[in-house]
Design a protein around this motif. Sequence first.
Motif, PDB file in Angstrom:
ATOM      1  N   MET A   1       0.913  -1.065   0.017  1.00 30.88           N
ATOM      2  CA  MET A   1       0.003   0.034   0.198  1.00 30.88           C
ATOM      3  C   MET A   1       0.871   1.269   0.227  1.00 30.88           C
ATOM      4  N   ARG A   2       1.844   1.180   0.827  1.00 30.36           N
ATOM      5  CA  ARG A   2       2.764   2.493   0.733  1.00 30.36           C
ATOM      6  C   ARG A   2       3.450   2.749  -0.250  1.00 30.36           C
ATOM      7  N   LYS A   3       3.930   1.441  -1.232  1.00 28.54           N
ATOM      8  CA  LYS A   3       4.704   1.752  -2.484  1.00 28.54           C
ATOM      9  C   LYS A   3       3.756   2.156  -3.405  1.00 28.54           C
ATOM     10  N   MET A   4       2.219   2.110  -3.427  1.00 25.74           N
ATOM     11  CA  MET A   4       1.332   2.565  -4.361  1.00 25.74           C
ATOM     12  C   MET A   4       1.155   4.137  -3.903  1.00 25.74           C
ATOM     13  N   VAL A   5       1.180   4.557  -2.987  1.00 24.21           N
ATOM     14  CA  VAL A   5       1.035   5.923  -2.532  1.00 24.21           C
ATOM     15  C   VAL A   5       2.314   6.727  -2.908  1.00 24.21           C
TER      16      VAL A   5
END
Length: 90
Positions: free
Chosen positions: A1-5
């Motif tokens: 999720m953090r990578k997508m943000v």
Amino acid sequence: MRKMVWTAVALVGAGFASVAGTAPAAAFDYPWCVQGRGVGYPGDCSYQTFAQCQASASGRNVGCGINPRVAFERAYRGPYYQSGPRPAHY
């Protein structure tokens, strides 16, 4: 999720950087215009010399003319300078 943000933030940042770095094309009024049917009036005024204009007009059934925006442009007058001493007003 953090990578997508972080990917989304990077894409938005790149989009802003690309838009901020672009400038509109500068408009120049060159002295010669291709004039005739299909190019309107004053025509395609993108030629610095008469020879360039003639080369572009060759075979197109159009001619070359002086750009009216350049021909009738107000001359730059510069700052007003008065030579000599000023007369005394009484």
